[in-house]
Design a protein around this motif. Structure first.
Motif, short mmCIF file in Angstrom:
data_model
loop_
_atom_site.label_atom_id
_atom_site.label_comp_id
_atom_site.label_asym_id
_atom_site.label_seq_id
_atom_site.Cartn_x
_atom_site.Cartn_y
_atom_site.Cartn_z
N LYS A 88 60.48 42.15 20.36
CA LYS A 88 59.05 42.33 20.54
C LYS A 88 58.31 42.21 19.21
O LYS A 88 57.11 42.44 19.14
CB LYS A 88 58.77 43.70 21.17
N GLU A 89 59.05 41.87 18.17
CA GLU A 89 58.44 41.73 16.84
C GLU A 89 59.05 40.51 16.16
O GLU A 89 60.26 40.32 16.19
CB GLU A 89 58.71 43.00 16.03
N ILE A 90 58.19 39.70 15.56
CA ILE A 90 58.65 38.51 14.85
C ILE A 90 58.73 38.86 13.37
O ILE A 90 57.76 39.35 12.79
CB ILE A 90 57.66 37.33 15.02
N LYS A 91 59.90 38.61 12.78
CA LYS A 91 60.05 38.80 11.34
C LYS A 91 60.19 37.43 10.72
O LYS A 91 61.21 36.77 10.83
CB LYS A 91 61.26 39.66 11.02
N LEU A 100 54.48 41.38 18.94
CA LEU A 100 53.98 40.64 20.10
C LEU A 100 53.14 41.57 20.96
O LEU A 100 53.41 42.76 21.07
CB LEU A 100 55.14 40.08 20.91
N LYS A 101 52.12 41.02 21.57
CA LYS A 101 51.16 41.83 22.32
C LYS A 101 51.48 41.92 23.82
O LYS A 101 51.10 42.89 24.46
CB LYS A 101 49.76 41.26 22.15
N ALA A 102 52.16 40.91 24.37
CA ALA A 102 52.31 40.89 25.82
C ALA A 102 53.71 40.57 26.31
O ALA A 102 53.92 40.48 27.50
CB ALA A 102 51.34 39.87 26.43
N GLY A 103 54.68 40.39 25.42
CA GLY A 103 55.99 40.01 25.91
C GLY A 103 57.08 40.13 24.88
O GLY A 103 56.97 40.88 23.92
N TYR A 104 58.13 39.36 25.08
CA TYR A 104 59.29 39.39 24.20
C TYR A 104 59.86 37.98 24.09
O TYR A 104 59.54 37.11 24.90
CB TYR A 104 60.34 40.38 24.71
N ILE A 119 63.56 28.75 21.21
CA ILE A 119 62.92 30.05 21.42
C ILE A 119 62.43 30.10 22.86
O ILE A 119 61.79 29.16 23.34
CB ILE A 119 61.74 30.28 20.46
N ALA A 120 62.73 31.20 23.53
CA ALA A 120 62.23 31.44 24.89
C ALA A 120 61.38 32.69 24.87
O ALA A 120 61.77 33.71 24.30
CB ALA A 120 63.39 31.60 25.87
N TYR A 121 60.19 32.61 25.47
CA TYR A 121 59.25 33.74 25.51
C TYR A 121 58.91 34.04 26.96
O TYR A 121 58.69 33.14 27.76
CB TYR A 121 57.96 33.38 24.75
N TYR A 122 58.87 35.31 27.27
CA TYR A 122 58.46 35.79 28.60
C TYR A 122 57.53 36.97 28.42
O TYR A 122 57.78 37.82 27.56
CB TYR A 122 59.67 36.20 29.44
N CYS A 123 56.50 37.05 29.23
CA CYS A 123 55.59 38.19 29.11
C CYS A 123 56.09 39.34 29.98
O CYS A 123 56.81 39.14 30.95
CB CYS A 123 54.16 37.81 29.46
#
Length: 143
Positions: A88-91, A100-104, A119-123
């Motif tokens: 849930k946080e990008i370093k 991240l505000k709405a997902g991972y 990279i795969a993102y899902y809210c």
């Protein structure tokens, strides 16, 4: 000419109730749409941050002649679950961090001929209502 002792300068209770009920109906109609717009803006912010992160780690991969950076947290397909590696946080590689505000998201090493990362993102909202939001909230980079 004599003035009346009672003055009619205010609103009656019935008028106030009518105005308040009209406002309640308008809020009831507009609130779901406003919440949807807020969610979309958070997802767009996450996408922008992930695209910047993806560009950075791909540039690092190319600059280091196809060597994967150990500072990039990648999902190992043979060990662990997605929950363990979803972030849930990008370093960023320069040390900056962005929540991240709405997902991972999860990062994997690409096993295509070009190499690199995926990279795969899902809210979070997609998890609870997958059919309704999945097409508008998911993002996959590096395919």
């Amino acid at each position: 000419m004599q003035k009346s002792s009672s003055s009619n300068k205010g609103f009656s209770l019935v008028e106030l109730i009518i105005v308040i009920s009209i406002m309640a109906v308008l809020i009831g109609i507009l609130a779901p749409q406003f919440i949807s717009y807020m969610h979309k803006s958070k997802v767009a912010s996450d996408w922008a941050n992930l695209k910047a992160y993806y560009s950075e780690i791909e540039a690092d991969y190319v600059d280091n002649d196809g060597t994967y950076n150990s500072d990039v947290p990648t999902l190992n397909h043979s060990h662990g679950s997605l929950d363990e590696y979803s972030r849930k946080e990008i370093k960023f590689l320069d040390g900056r961090t962005v929540k991240l505000k709405a997902g991972y998201y999860a990062v994997t090493k690409s096993y295509t001929s070009n190499g690199g990362y995926q990279i795969a993102y899902y809210c979070d909202k997609c998890q609870s209502d997958w059919d309704k939001h999945s097409k508008t909230c998911e993002l996959v980079l590096g395919l």
